[in-house]
Design a protein around this motif. Structure first.
Motif, mmCIF file in Angstrom:
data_model
loop_
_atom_site.group_PDB
_atom_site.id
_atom_site.type_symbol
_atom_site.label_atom_id
_atom_site.label_comp_id
_atom_site.label_asym_id
_atom_site.label_seq_id
_atom_site.Cartn_x
_atom_site.Cartn_y
_atom_site.Cartn_z
ATOM 1 N N GLN A 147 0.809 -1.217 0.000
ATOM 2 C CA GLN A 147 0.000 0.000 0.000
ATOM 3 C C GLN A 147 0.843 1.268 0.000
ATOM 4 O O GLN A 147 0.322 2.358 0.210
ATOM 5 C CB GLN A 147 -0.945 0.002 1.203
ATOM 6 N N GLY A 148 2.153 1.135 -0.230
ATOM 7 C CA GLY A 148 3.021 2.322 -0.263
ATOM 8 C C GLY A 148 2.563 3.271 -1.342
ATOM 9 O O GLY A 148 2.493 2.902 -2.510
ATOM 10 N N GLY A 149 2.278 4.511 -0.964
ATOM 11 C CA GLY A 149 1.716 5.484 -1.898
ATOM 12 C C GLY A 149 2.714 6.523 -2.353
ATOM 13 O O GLY A 149 3.904 6.236 -2.521
ATOM 14 N N PHE A 150 2.247 7.718 -2.480
ATOM 15 C CA PHE A 150 3.029 8.830 -3.016
ATOM 16 C C PHE A 150 4.347 8.988 -2.278
ATOM 17 O O PHE A 150 4.373 9.191 -1.076
ATOM 18 C CB PHE A 150 2.227 10.132 -2.919
ATOM 19 N N GLY A 151 5.444 8.898 -3.004
ATOM 20 C CA GLY A 151 6.766 9.085 -2.419
ATOM 21 C C GLY A 151 7.294 7.916 -1.621
ATOM 22 O O GLY A 151 8.365 7.995 -1.018
ATOM 23 N N SER A 152 6.599 6.800 -1.639
ATOM 24 C CA SER A 152 7.007 5.660 -0.797
ATOM 25 C C SER A 152 8.266 4.976 -1.281
ATOM 26 O O SER A 152 8.889 4.226 -0.528
ATOM 27 C CB SER A 152 5.867 4.643 -0.721
ATOM 28 N N THR A 153 8.684 5.246 -2.534
ATOM 29 C CA THR A 153 9.906 4.593 -3.033
ATOM 30 C C THR A 153 11.132 5.493 -2.879
ATOM 31 O O THR A 153 12.207 5.125 -3.334
ATOM 32 C CB THR A 153 9.740 4.184 -4.517
#
Length: 156
Positions: A147-153
């Motif tokens: 569920q990692g969203g905006f900017g999670s990487t």
């Protein structure tokens, strides 16, 4: 073999037919430049204040073959030099739309920007469309991202 779709264009009543139709400016261009066509409502153009937006007429309507869309994209030189962009980038013109074509221009710059009759204002990119099917499910497969969203990487 790649099929080249034909986009049929029809001038609107009173449009300036001396304005060029959308055209690729170089052999390797992905986008065809499209121009402002303010006729028949005058040819003086429009000035867009900083932070404002306007619908710029192109003077034609078109028929896009089924299975394709025309994406409307900003011109990079206008974006870099003047902050001129499109707020719904890329915009989509659907194959079943037959109305007047216009481009929504946003002045994200700090100075007013004038668009004159005949100015190149955007690019059209013809692209194939695949319509998916949407189905209600009861659980999704797992992935490393989850569920990692905006900017999670991260920023790197």
């Amino acid at each position: 073999m790649i099929t080249t779709p034909t986009i049929v264009i029809e001038w609107l009543d009173g449009a300036d037919t001396d304005i060029a139709l959308p055209a690729y400016e170089t052999a390797g261009a992905a986008g065809a430049d499209v121009r402002a066509n303010f006729a028949p409502n005058g040819r003086e153009g429009v000035t867009i204040e900083a932070g404002a937006r306007a619908l710029i007429p192109c003077g034609f309507r078109m028929e896009i073959p089924a299975g394709y869309e025309v994406q409307v994209r900003p011109r990079s030189g206008l974006a870099l030099k003047h902050g001129i962009t499109l707020p719904n980038t890329p915009g989509t013109i659907d194959s079943d739309y037959r109305g007047p074509v216009g481009v929504i221009i946003l002045n994200a710059g700090s100075e007013p920007f004038h668009i004159a009759h005949g100015d190149r204002i955007a690019q059209f990119v013809v692209a194939p469309v695949v319509q998916g099917q949407f189905a209600l499910g009861s659980g999704l497969s797992e992935t490393a991202r989850g569920q990692g969203g905006f900017g999670s990487t991260g920023r790197k």
